[in-house]
Design an enzyme around this catalytic site. Structure first.
Site, PDB file in Angstrom:
ATOM      1  N   ASP A  66     135.808  73.644  90.262  1.00  0.00           N
ATOM      2  CA  ASP A  66     134.904  72.673  89.635  1.00  0.00           C
ATOM      3  C   ASP A  66     134.337  71.693  90.659  1.00  0.00           C
ATOM      4  O   ASP A  66     133.170  71.306  90.596  1.00  0.00           O
ATOM      5  CB  ASP A  66     135.623  71.883  88.531  1.00  0.00           C
ATOM      6  CG  ASP A  66     135.931  72.772  87.341  1.00  0.00           C
ATOM      7  OD1 ASP A  66     135.359  73.874  87.271  1.00  0.00           O
ATOM      8  OD2 ASP A  66     136.753  72.364  86.501  1.00  0.00           O
TER       9      ASP A  66
ATOM     10  N   SER B   3     122.207 107.577  73.285  1.00  0.00           N
ATOM     11  CA  SER B   3     123.527 107.272  72.717  1.00  0.00           C
ATOM     12  C   SER B   3     124.401 108.505  72.863  1.00  0.00           C
ATOM     13  O   SER B   3     123.991 109.508  73.456  1.00  0.00           O
ATOM     14  CB  SER B   3     123.392 106.822  71.274  1.00  0.00           C
ATOM     15  OG  SER B   3     122.884 107.879  70.527  1.00  0.00           O
TER      16      SER B   3
ATOM     17  N   GLU C 188     137.261 107.489  79.264  1.00  0.00           N
ATOM     18  CA  GLU C 188     137.163 106.023  79.323  1.00  0.00           C
ATOM     19  C   GLU C 188     137.349 105.457  77.933  1.00  0.00           C
ATOM     20  O   GLU C 188     137.107 106.145  76.946  1.00  0.00           O
ATOM     21  CB  GLU C 188     135.752 105.610  79.791  1.00  0.00           C
ATOM     22  CG  GLU C 188     135.446 105.994  81.199  1.00  0.00           C
ATOM     23  CD  GLU C 188     133.960 105.808  81.519  1.00  0.00           C
ATOM     24  OE1 GLU C 188     133.248 105.104  80.768  1.00  0.00           O
ATOM     25  OE2 GLU C 188     133.531 106.391  82.520  1.00  0.00           O
TER      26      GLU C 188
ATOM     27  N   LYS D 181     136.116 103.384  74.785  1.00  0.00           N
ATOM     28  CA  LYS D 181     134.804 103.049  74.245  1.00  0.00           C
ATOM     29  C   LYS D 181     134.863 101.586  73.798  1.00  0.00           C
ATOM     30  O   LYS D 181     135.520 101.250  72.810  1.00  0.00           O
ATOM     31  CB  LYS D 181     134.466 103.964  73.068  1.00  0.00           C
ATOM     32  CG  LYS D 181     133.051 103.820  72.576  1.00  0.00           C
ATOM     33  CD  LYS D 181     132.695 104.955  71.642  1.00  0.00           C
ATOM     34  CE  LYS D 181     131.238 104.938  71.251  1.00  0.00           C
ATOM     35  NZ  LYS D 181     130.804 103.719  70.602  1.00  0.00           N
TER      36      LYS D 181
ATOM     37  N   ASP E 146     133.817  98.125  72.214  1.00  0.00           N
ATOM     38  CA  ASP E 146     133.083  97.897  70.975  1.00  0.00           C
ATOM     39  C   ASP E 146     132.283  96.600  71.061  1.00  0.00           C
ATOM     40  O   ASP E 146     132.729  95.547  70.626  1.00  0.00           O
ATOM     41  CB  ASP E 146     134.084  97.842  69.816  1.00  0.00           C
ATOM     42  CG  ASP E 146     133.390  98.029  68.479  1.00  0.00           C
ATOM     43  OD1 ASP E 146     132.190  98.369  68.476  1.00  0.00           O
ATOM     44  OD2 ASP E 146     134.046  97.814  67.450  1.00  0.00           O
TER      45      ASP E 146
ATOM     46  N   TYR F  46     129.723 101.009  83.098  1.00  0.00           N
ATOM     47  CA  TYR F  46     130.197 102.394  83.130  1.00  0.00           C
ATOM     48  C   TYR F  46     129.162 103.438  83.519  1.00  0.00           C
ATOM     49  O   TYR F  46     129.398 104.611  83.393  1.00  0.00           O
ATOM     50  CB  TYR F  46     130.826 102.781  81.787  1.00  0.00           C
ATOM     51  CG  TYR F  46     130.029 102.356  80.568  1.00  0.00           C
ATOM     52  CD1 TYR F  46     128.774 102.886  80.304  1.00  0.00           C
ATOM     53  CD2 TYR F  46     130.555 101.413  79.695  1.00  0.00           C
ATOM     54  CE1 TYR F  46     128.063 102.490  79.200  1.00  0.00           C
ATOM     55  CE2 TYR F  46     129.841 101.009  78.577  1.00  0.00           C
ATOM     56  CZ  TYR F  46     128.593 101.561  78.333  1.00  0.00           C
ATOM     57  OH  TYR F  46     127.888 101.168  77.233  1.00  0.00           O
TER      58      TYR F  46
ATOM     59  N   LYS G  84     135.891 108.943  68.129  1.00  0.00           N
ATOM     60  CA  LYS G  84     136.070 107.649  67.444  1.00  0.00           C
ATOM     61  C   LYS G  84     137.473 107.567  66.835  1.00  0.00           C
ATOM     62  O   LYS G  84     137.917 108.497  66.163  1.00  0.00           O
ATOM     63  CB  LYS G  84     135.021 107.493  66.328  1.00  0.00           C
ATOM     64  CG  LYS G  84     133.580 107.501  66.813  1.00  0.00           C
ATOM     65  CD  LYS G  84     133.209 106.234  67.552  1.00  0.00           C
ATOM     66  CE  LYS G  84     132.797 105.102  66.657  1.00  0.00           C
ATOM     67  NZ  LYS G  84     131.492 105.104  66.093  1.00  0.00           N
TER      68      LYS G  84
ATOM     69  N   CYS H 168     128.968  85.921  33.443  1.00  0.00           N
ATOM     70  CA  CYS H 168     129.390  85.173  34.618  1.00  0.00           C
ATOM     71  C   CYS H 168     130.768  84.531  34.387  1.00  0.00           C
ATOM     72  O   CYS H 168     130.954  83.841  33.380  1.00  0.00           O
ATOM     73  CB  CYS H 168     128.353  84.094  34.939  1.00  0.00           C
ATOM     74  SG  CYS H 168     128.851  83.052  36.320  1.00  0.00           S
TER      75      CYS H 168
ATOM     76  N   CYS I 266     130.101  80.482  34.389  1.00  0.00           N
ATOM     77  CA  CYS I 266     129.309  79.744  33.399  1.00  0.00           C
ATOM     78  C   CYS I 266     129.065  80.525  32.116  1.00  0.00           C
ATOM     79  O   CYS I 266     128.479  80.005  31.167  1.00  0.00           O
ATOM     80  CB  CYS I 266     127.972  79.325  34.009  1.00  0.00           C
ATOM     81  SG  CYS I 266     126.836  80.695  34.228  1.00  0.00           S
TER      82      CYS I 266
ATOM     83  N   CYS J  65     124.186  86.328  38.451  1.00  0.00           N
ATOM     84  CA  CYS J  65     124.182  85.365  37.364  1.00  0.00           C
ATOM     85  C   CYS J  65     122.838  84.641  37.458  1.00  0.00           C
ATOM     86  O   CYS J  65     122.534  84.020  38.472  1.00  0.00           O
ATOM     87  CB  CYS J  65     125.328  84.365  37.524  1.00  0.00           C
ATOM     88  SG  CYS J  65     125.103  82.919  36.456  1.00  0.00           S
TER      89      CYS J  65
ATOM     90  N   CYS K  15     125.083  76.845  36.845  1.00  0.00           N
ATOM     91  CA  CYS K  15     126.298  77.563  37.245  1.00  0.00           C
ATOM     92  C   CYS K  15     126.874  76.875  38.489  1.00  0.00           C
ATOM     93  O   CYS K  15     126.236  76.839  39.543  1.00  0.00           O
ATOM     94  CB  CYS K  15     125.941  79.017  37.515  1.00  0.00           C
ATOM     95  SG  CYS K  15     127.330  80.025  38.012  1.00  0.00           S
TER      96      CYS K  15
HETATM   97  S1  IVH Z   1     128.457 106.037  78.195  1.00  0.00           S
HETATM   98  C1  IVH Z   1     124.226 108.300  77.497  1.00  0.00           C
HETATM   99  N1  IVH Z   1     130.750 104.808  78.165  1.00  0.00           N
HETATM  100  O1  IVH Z   1     128.744 103.519  73.106  1.00  0.00           O
HETATM  101  C2  IVH Z   1     125.102 107.272  76.898  1.00  0.00           C
HETATM  102  N2  IVH Z   1     129.193 104.267  76.450  1.00  0.00           N
HETATM  103  O2  IVH Z   1     127.478 105.594  71.307  1.00  0.00           O
HETATM  104  C3  IVH Z   1     125.961 106.649  77.923  1.00  0.00           C
HETATM  105  N3  IVH Z   1     129.961 102.533  74.897  1.00  0.00           N
HETATM  106  O3  IVH Z   1     125.362 102.992  73.758  1.00  0.00           O
HETATM  107  C4  IVH Z   1     126.973 105.781  77.335  1.00  0.00           C
HETATM  108  N4  IVH Z   1     131.917 102.172  75.853  1.00  0.00           N
HETATM  109  O4  IVH Z   1     126.955 101.031  74.022  1.00  0.00           O
HETATM  110  C5  IVH Z   1     129.572 104.962  77.537  1.00  0.00           C
HETATM  111  N5  IVH Z   1     132.824 103.783  78.313  1.00  0.00           N
HETATM  112  C6  IVH Z   1     131.647 103.917  77.703  1.00  0.00           C
HETATM  113  C7  IVH Z   1     131.291 103.160  76.558  1.00  0.00           C
HETATM  114  C8  IVH Z   1     130.047 103.381  75.952  1.00  0.00           C
HETATM  115  C9  IVH Z   1     131.104 101.819  74.875  1.00  0.00           C
HETATM  116  C10 IVH Z   1     128.855 102.389  73.914  1.00  0.00           C
HETATM  117  C11 IVH Z   1     127.498 102.218  74.541  1.00  0.00           C
HETATM  118  C12 IVH Z   1     126.673 103.364  74.055  1.00  0.00           C
HETATM  119  C13 IVH Z   1     127.399 103.768  72.821  1.00  0.00           C
HETATM  120  C14 IVH Z   1     127.149 105.239  72.580  1.00  0.00           C
END
Ligand code: IVH
Length: 692
Positions: free
Chosen positions: A37, A82, A111, A113, A115, A222, A309, A403, A406, A421, A427
């Site tokens: 800082d 995607s 890897e 995924k 969220d 990634y 998933k 409802c 009321c 309602c 109400c």
């Molecule tokens: S690779 C060509 N790696 O999942 C797509 N995606 O459903 C390359 N996501 O849009 C994506 N972790 O937002 C990749 N280790 C990971 C990920 C990842 C999360 C998300 C990403 C992508 C979506 C695809």
């Protein structure tokens, strides 16, 4: 630029970038927060004294700014695709078999995924120059200012990085940040985020980067995209990215068989519950770039990767009873009372049932054993009935007809699953809900008045609608239990201050169904005054940004109501802002010009162009006529307008022509759209084919 001062600034910047990386990326700080800082303060002071050395990638920029900014839509140089999803090990094995058949025994990288929400970062000469959201995959929002505030995203790189490249990853909100944010929102009476994913996406779209800076977002990378990369595999690329200063997940593994992959998934399906951030699956990617090139893409996703998933956690418990909640718009939400059960680390007692249709669809009956699931949301939901445990004497659920608050007969609107309602004025939860919404921070921000005080005032007959707020007297408030003169004065002060809250927030505060904060902003920008919104026909309402049938109907319905009109009138008399503030003119270069906007544009929304016309003294017309001076035309300009323009000989300008006309610099070259598109398409093919 080599002056002693500049050298000092440069040294401080480099040191702070280094310590930032140690803290946010490597989790291994070398100095204390206090020392950090202090160094930061030193740099802030030097930069303030020497604005000539300003740099948008300075570590001081991480705190963000209070300035509100609109996001520019930017086309992705390489589309953001995607992944195709699988939900079972069997279909995952089919994916692996297909690849092994086409490419022989193949190495995969597994890897987590993450969220959150996808982001694409562009670096030039080791400096972050742009951050763009996924959007529709073809183009997204430029959120660079917000992204600069995220500590784990390097603003400058180290090591042997390519001169120019894009890197993609996920911006997410760790659970700790998410819990803190929702606790703050609850205390402020604001709506909670349903899950960390929504919170991350919502935060990234904030118009003030200083808010983003406080929300504790994180980012993992990634995928690298560039014309040329000196790597032959994904693993190598990840390692390199890590060495340049990016946060790359340390949980990635190379897997050489279907069994390796299955074990990775099995491990993380359990272990992820201990991770401090949200994940929703595992991504399995071919490691070798040459194989990737041969496997190629479908229209939506690469053929060399798949997402597995995770299944949401479930628990089985008994449905004891159903309550019905009445929202501020009168919407009825059925809520299940359950026998308490442990689910994903917390005891669940209630679950949402959404609406009558869902209860019918699942044939949920009181006394049934039901499966509850937490799909990343805070509120669990019932997904299925265990029919084998149903009692023989159970009866189908009978939805309420009146409802619960009321007693009014409930109604259903066309195309809507919920019951409502209709007794808005009589109400209790609706009356209180509307007032509480009106005083929210994002609406009229009357902070002295909390939910409890609203209830007290309502009970004592002083507060039945939002207009009554402006008739409140300090003596009346002070006479209420638990409220003295001081709080009464505070309340009156914040009520008076709310009279100067901008028009868009008043419009949001009215609580018209489906008119959220953003829609209210668009409506205010488009119509400029409440009178214009009230007088607008459905067709005119539909012309505003983001307004569709449902919203237009709700607005018309709201103002058709006599009681609502009386309330609005009283607000007008009380002196609230019924008009958009007049903006200072930027120039008068369009003075006396009548201009029509038609079609879709690359860099601006229609309302932004409208605003630009007004800021430069021009007038925006909705239709082409003999007195139209010119048309600003984007893609898909309406054929009727085009015909009329040609007939009348009205000049047509492109978006970039128009921006040049008002003395700005255009981002695109829309006069040469066709040529540019062709070149870009080709480039995408090269890159996708050769690099990922
Ligand atoms: S690779 C060509 N790696 O999942 C797509 N995606 O459903 C390359 N996501 O849009 C994506 N972790 O937002 C990749 N280790 C990971 C990920 C990842 C999360 C998300 C990403 C992508 C979506 C695809």
């Amino acid at each position: 630029m080599a002056t002693p001062i500049f050298d000092e600034i440069k040294a401080l910047r480099e040191a702070l970038h280094h310590h930032n990386r140690k803290y946010y990326v490597e989790n291994a700080p070398e100095i204390s927060d206090f020392e950090f800082d202090q160094m930061m303060q030193q740099l802030i002071d030097l930069e303030a004294a020497h604005p000539e050395y300003a740099d948008e990638n300075s570590p001081t920029m991480r705190v963000g700014s209070d300035k509100t900014s609109e996001f520019q839509n930017v086309k992705h140089r390489y589309p953001m695709l995607s992944l195709s999803n699988t939900y079972s090990i069997e279909s995952l094995n089919e994916f692996i078999d297909r690849i092994d058949k086409e490419e022989g025994a193949t190495e995969f990288v597994c890897e987590l995924k993450f969220d959150g929400t996808a982001i694409s970062l562009t670096y030039e000469n080791g400096r972050l120059v742009r951050a763009v959201t996924r959007g529709d995959g073809e183009s997204g929002d430029d959120v660079t200012a917000n992204v600069r505030t995220i500590g784990s995203i390097p603003l400058t790189l180290t090591g042997d990085y390519p001169a120019e490249f894009e890197i993609r990853g996920e911006i997410f909100m760790p659970y700790a940040s998410f819990d803190r944010l929702n606790a703050e929102r609850e205390a402020a009476g604001e709506q909670l985020f349903a899950n960390p994913r929504n919170a991350a996406a919502g935060t990234l779209k904030q118009q003030q980067s200083s808010i983003v800076a406080k929300r504790g977002l994180d980012c993992t990378l990634y995928q690298i995209a560039s014309r040329e990369l000196p790597f032959t595999s994904h693993w190598e690329a990840l390692e390199a990215a890590r060495s340049w200063g990016f946060k790359v997940s340390k949980h990635a593994r190379i897997c050489r068989s279907a069994e390796d992959i299955r074990q990775y998934i099995e491990y993380w399906d359990k272990a992820r519950k201990e991770l401090p951030f949200p994940t929703d699956g595992v991504v399995i990617k071919v490691n070798d770039f040459a194989k990737r090139r041969r496997l190629g893409f479908t229209s939506k996703s690469p053929r060399w990767a798949v997402a597995y998933k995770f299944k949401a956690e479930q628990a089985l418990t008994r449905l004891v009873s159903v309550d019905f909640q009445v929202g501020r718009t009168g919407a009825i939400t059925p809520v299940a009372n359950l026998e308490p059960v442990l689910l994903a680390g917390t005891v669940v007692k209630r679950a949402t049932l959404h609406n009558a249709e869902q209860i019918e669809l699942l044939d949920i009956r009181i006394g049934d054993m039901v499966y509850v699931e937490k799909g990343g949301e805070i509120i669990p939901k019932i997904t299925e009935v265990e029919l084998s445990e149903r009692k023989t004497d159970s009866a189908p659920f009978e939805y309420i007809t009146h409802c619960p608050e009321c007693g009014a007969l409930l109604v259903r609107y066309e195309g809507e699953a919920k019951h409502y309602c209709p007794n808005q004025g009589g109400c209790r939860p609706q009356i209180l809900g509307r007032i509480v919404h009106f005083i929210r921070r994002k609406a009229l921000d009357i902070d002295g008045l909390g939910t409890e005080t609203v209830e007290l005032l309502h009970e004592s007959g002083l507060l039945n609608n939002i207009a009554d707020i402006y008739d409140l007297k300090a003596v009346d408030i002070a006479a209420l239990p638990r409220l003295g003169e001081r709080s009464a004065d505070n309340i009156i002060r914040s009520i008076n201050a709310s009279k100067s809250v901008p028009f868009a927030r008043l419009l949001f505060g009215l609580g018209i169904r489906f008119v959220g904060e953003t829609t209210a902003k668009y409506l205010a920008a488009h119509f400029k005054s409440l009178d214009a919104v009230m007088a607008a026909s459905k067709e005119q309402l539909l012309e505003a940004e983001e307004v569709g049938d449902k919203i237009a109907d709700a607005i018309i319905e709201y103002f058709a109501d006599e009681d609502n009109r009386t309330i609005v009138n009283r607000l007008r008399i009380a002196g609230l802002q019924f008009e958009e503030e007049a903006k200072e003119l930027h120039s008068n270069c369009l003075e006396g010009k009548n201009i029509v906007i038609s079609g879709k544009f690359l860099d601006h929304t229609r309302d932004e162009l409208k605003e630009l016309i007004e800021l430069h003294g021009g007038k925006n017309q909705s239709g082409v006529s003999a007195n139209t001076d010119f048309i600003v035309a984007g893609e898909n300009m309406g054929p009727a307008k085009l015909q009329k323009a040609e007939k009348l000989g009205v000049k047509i300008l492109s978006e970039s022509d128009f921006i040049s006309l008002i003395g700005g610099e255009s981002q695109n070259n829309s006069t040469a759209t066709i040529v540019v598109e062709k070149e870009e398409k080709q480039e995408n093919n090269i890159v996708q084919g050769s690099l990922f």
